[in-house]
Scaffold this motif. Structure first.
Motif, PDB file in Angstrom:
ATOM      1  N   ASP A   3       4.073   1.116  -7.340  1.00  0.00           N
ATOM      2  CA  ASP A   3       4.149   1.105  -5.875  1.00  0.00           C
ATOM      3  C   ASP A   3       4.953  -0.073  -5.340  1.00  0.00           C
ATOM      4  OD1 ASP A   3       2.567   3.328  -5.868  1.00  0.00           O
ATOM      5  OD2 ASP A   3       0.747   2.319  -5.174  1.00  0.00           O
ATOM      6  N   VAL A   4       4.954  -1.181  -6.066  1.00  0.00           N
ATOM      7  CA  VAL A   4       5.575  -2.408  -5.549  1.00  0.00           C
ATOM      8  C   VAL A   4       6.661  -2.956  -6.471  1.00  0.00           C
ATOM      9  CG1 VAL A   4       3.437  -3.024  -4.339  1.00  0.00           C
ATOM     10  CG2 VAL A   4       3.843  -3.923  -6.644  1.00  0.00           C
ATOM     11  N   SER A   5       6.959  -2.267  -7.538  1.00  0.00           N
ATOM     12  CA  SER A   5       7.793  -2.825  -8.606  1.00  0.00           C
ATOM     13  C   SER A   5       9.175  -3.256  -8.144  1.00  0.00           C
ATOM     14  CB  SER A   5       7.923  -1.810  -9.741  1.00  0.00           C
ATOM     15  OG  SER A   5       8.488  -0.594  -9.266  1.00  0.00           O
ATOM     16  N   VAL A   6       9.943  -2.332  -7.621  1.00  0.00           N
ATOM     17  CA  VAL A   6      11.339  -2.623  -7.277  1.00  0.00           C
ATOM     18  C   VAL A   6      11.412  -3.701  -6.208  1.00  0.00           C
ATOM     19  CG1 VAL A   6      13.470  -1.657  -6.364  1.00  0.00           C
ATOM     20  CG2 VAL A   6      12.052  -0.300  -7.911  1.00  0.00           C
ATOM     21  N   GLU A   7      10.643  -3.537  -5.159  1.00  0.00           N
ATOM     22  CA  GLU A   7      10.699  -4.470  -4.034  1.00  0.00           C
ATOM     23  C   GLU A   7      10.279  -5.875  -4.456  1.00  0.00           C
ATOM     24  OE1 GLU A   7      10.112  -0.273  -2.815  1.00  0.00           O
ATOM     25  OE2 GLU A   7       9.043  -1.605  -4.193  1.00  0.00           O
TER      26      GLU A   7
ATOM     27  N   GLY B 286       9.456 -14.155  -2.264  1.00  0.00           N
ATOM     28  CA  GLY B 286       9.291 -12.706  -2.356  1.00  0.00           C
ATOM     29  C   GLY B 286       8.035 -12.235  -1.658  1.00  0.00           C
ATOM     30  N   GLY B 287       6.938 -13.005  -1.809  1.00  0.00           N
ATOM     31  CA  GLY B 287       5.700 -12.668  -1.117  1.00  0.00           C
ATOM     32  C   GLY B 287       5.871 -12.716   0.392  1.00  0.00           C
ATOM     33  N   TYR B 288       6.585 -13.720   0.862  1.00  0.00           N
ATOM     34  CA  TYR B 288       6.862 -13.841   2.295  1.00  0.00           C
ATOM     35  C   TYR B 288       7.624 -12.617   2.797  1.00  0.00           C
ATOM     36  CZ  TYR B 288       8.531 -16.069   6.640  1.00  0.00           C
ATOM     37  OH  TYR B 288       8.803 -16.386   7.951  1.00  0.00           O
TER      38      TYR B 288
ATOM     39  N   ALA C 198       6.854  -8.945   8.921  1.00  0.00           N
ATOM     40  CA  ALA C 198       7.117  -7.801   9.797  1.00  0.00           C
ATOM     41  C   ALA C 198       8.553  -7.308   9.692  1.00  0.00           C
ATOM     42  CB  ALA C 198       6.802  -8.179  11.246  1.00  0.00           C
ATOM     43  N   LYS C 199       9.488  -8.209   9.403  1.00  0.00           N
ATOM     44  CA  LYS C 199      10.890  -7.816   9.274  1.00  0.00           C
ATOM     45  C   LYS C 199      11.290  -7.547   7.828  1.00  0.00           C
ATOM     46  CE  LYS C 199      12.810  -9.695  13.532  1.00  0.00           C
ATOM     47  NZ  LYS C 199      13.879 -10.531  14.142  1.00  0.00           N
ATOM     48  N   GLY C 200      10.328  -7.680   6.918  1.00  0.00           N
ATOM     49  CA  GLY C 200      10.548  -7.277   5.542  1.00  0.00           C
ATOM     50  C   GLY C 200       9.954  -5.899   5.353  1.00  0.00           C
ATOM     51  N   TYR C 201       8.900  -5.814   4.511  1.00  0.00           N
ATOM     52  CA  TYR C 201       8.241  -4.522   4.317  1.00  0.00           C
ATOM     53  C   TYR C 201       6.914  -4.393   5.062  1.00  0.00           C
ATOM     54  CZ  TYR C 201      11.637  -2.637   1.105  1.00  0.00           C
ATOM     55  OH  TYR C 201      12.784  -2.122   0.574  1.00  0.00           O
ATOM     56  N   ALA C 202       6.422  -5.511   5.593  1.00  0.00           N
ATOM     57  CA  ALA C 202       5.168  -5.482   6.369  1.00  0.00           C
ATOM     58  C   ALA C 202       4.047  -4.771   5.612  1.00  0.00           C
ATOM     59  CB  ALA C 202       5.397  -4.824   7.734  1.00  0.00           C
ATOM     60  N   TRP C 203       3.956  -5.042   4.317  1.00  0.00           N
ATOM     61  CA  TRP C 203       2.923  -4.379   3.519  1.00  0.00           C
ATOM     62  C   TRP C 203       1.537  -4.884   3.903  1.00  0.00           C
ATOM     63  CZ3 TRP C 203       5.695  -4.579  -1.904  1.00  0.00           C
ATOM     64  CH2 TRP C 203       6.591  -3.509  -1.972  1.00  0.00           C
TER      65      TRP C 203
ATOM     66  N   GLN D 166      -1.837  -7.754  -2.256  1.00  0.00           N
ATOM     67  CA  GLN D 166      -2.605  -8.189  -3.421  1.00  0.00           C
ATOM     68  C   GLN D 166      -2.016  -7.609  -4.706  1.00  0.00           C
ATOM     69  OE1 GLN D 166      -6.710  -6.698  -4.024  1.00  0.00           O
ATOM     70  NE2 GLN D 166      -7.307  -8.847  -4.246  1.00  0.00           N
ATOM     71  N   GLU D 167      -1.552  -6.371  -4.630  1.00  0.00           N
ATOM     72  CA  GLU D 167      -0.933  -5.763  -5.803  1.00  0.00           C
ATOM     73  C   GLU D 167       0.300  -6.544  -6.224  1.00  0.00           C
ATOM     74  OE1 GLU D 167       0.672  -1.376  -7.319  1.00  0.00           O
ATOM     75  OE2 GLU D 167      -0.203  -1.587  -5.324  1.00  0.00           O
ATOM     76  N   VAL D 168       1.058  -7.042  -5.245  1.00  0.00           N
ATOM     77  CA  VAL D 168       2.238  -7.857  -5.550  1.00  0.00           C
ATOM     78  C   VAL D 168       1.827  -9.122  -6.291  1.00  0.00           C
ATOM     79  CG1 VAL D 168       4.118  -9.212  -4.555  1.00  0.00           C
ATOM     80  CG2 VAL D 168       3.582  -6.954  -3.621  1.00  0.00           C
TER      81      VAL D 168
END
Length: 380
Positions: A251-255, A287-289, A294-299, A305-307
């Protein structure tokens, strides 16, 4: 296969490797005469060694791989100078990669060593995003990779138009034309054609290489600075994406991985080259930031947490790239910077982000008996 100690401490520098490699590949006196395949693999290993020895001095300088490969590589020297850290357990991705490496025969290991180093050099010095890039063994990650690099170029305030995103594919090793281009970077011209033909021959005559689809061939990603061979780029390995998917992080690999590698470009842009674990933990934080902003992926919190668990999976125990706890803490710190901003749409300037992280970094490096994640939570 080489020992764990050699894996972390014996990655060979680009210059002056011939003697060490001769020792590493020598056939014991009591052994039977080598087979044709063994001769091919030994010759390819020497060809790749000669290639790296013939590169310009700055060709691989500053190139930063996501993990220290389970297979000793010809190329940049490992920074691991100590270890192992008492009580530390390496991350799940490294554990899995080492399990795969332990299953190789000595011949397969030597062939994979040479070809993985050759493949890295191809994607660093020859591949270009001017041709269509296909991410994932079957192209399944291409759209996500393209979207991520596009978002990152607009997110961070660094020169971005010349940062290439290129696919690192084991199957490229099967192209004699691509291998000839790669050997031409540093091998004597009279040897290039034969070396390229030998590389593709070994790829297919050693079954364990799976025709370029053994994930260990490309189980990595890296960032390269402007003055290295090929210029600024981020390389994303198919083997890494396949393995991360297998471990449950699809779910989060590429990003996450592209965000981390682009974080190295943030450091490169500001000439920030720390010689400690912050060189890897900083990009985890940036990368976490990005993924939480909000202007990134807003996960959301669960995905954030998965990241951090993916960050932890890459942690090692050799004072090299940061332990799992430290990597997790760095990513969580970056996410918290995004979610706790008064103005959720403001992007902290990259120079300021580096400054903020370097200030908090010592707090993310606790003694072995204190989990980094707890300290990170306490210090925001």
């Amino acid at each position: 296969m080489p020992s764990r100690k050699r894996f972390l401490g014996g990655t060979l520098a680009a210059a002056g490797t011939a003697a060490a490699l001769a020792l590493a590949t020598a056939v014991p006196a009591a052994a039977a005469a080598p087979s044709t395949v063994e001769q091919d693999v030994a010759q390819l290993y020497q060809d790749v060694t000669d290639l790296y020895n013939g590169l310009p001095a700055n060709a691989v300088r500053g190139v930063d791989r996501l993990i220290e490969s389970p297979v000793p590589r010809i190329g940049p020297r490992s920074r691991a100078a100590q270890g192992p850290i008492p009580g530390c357990t390496e991350g799940s991705l490294l554990t899995y990669a080492n399990k795969l490496a332990s299953q190789l025969t000595p011949l397969e290991g030597q062939a994979l060593d040479a070809l993985s180093a050759l493949g890295q050099l191809y994607v660093q010095g020859v591949a270009s995003d001017k041709t269509p890039q296909v991410f994932g063994t079957d192209g399944q990650y291409t759209a996500r990779a393209t979207d991520t690099i596009g978002k990152l170029r607009g997110f961070w305030d660094i020169e971005s138009w010349n940062i290439q995103l290129v696919a690192w594919k084991g199957t490229d090793l099967g192209s004699q034309a691509k291998m000839a281009q790669t050997f031409s970077l540093g091998l004597a011209p009279s040897k290039v054609k034969d070396a390229a033909a030998l590389a593709t021959k070994v790829l297919y005559e050693v079954p364990g290489l799976q025709g370029g689809r053994n994930p260990l061939l490309t189980l990595n990603a890296f960032a390269a600075p402007a003055d290295s061979l090929g210029g600024k780029r981020v390389a994303l390995g198919d083997g890494l994406l396949d393995t991360v998917n297998l471990l449950g992080f699809d779910d989060v690999s590429v990003e996450s991985v592209v965000g981390h590698e682009y974080g190295h470009q943030v450091d490169f842009a500001h000439d920030n080259h720390p010689r400690n674990e912050s060189s890897e933990m900083g990009p985890d934080a940036y990368g976490g930031y990005f993924v939480a902003h909000a202007k990134g992926y807003a996960w959301d919190a669960r995905t954030q947490q998965e990241v951090t668990y993916l960050d932890a999976s890459i942690g090692d125990c050799y004072h090299s790239h940061g332990t799992p706890d430290q990597r997790k803490a760095a990513g969580a710190w970056g996410e918290k910077q995004a979610t706790s901003q008064d103005n959720p749409n403001r992007v902290v300037p990259s120079a300021k982000m580096i400054e903020k992280f370097q200030k908090v970094y010592p707090k993310l490096m606790p003694p072995a008996d204190q989990p980094a994640a707890a300290l990170a939570a306490a210090h925001g």
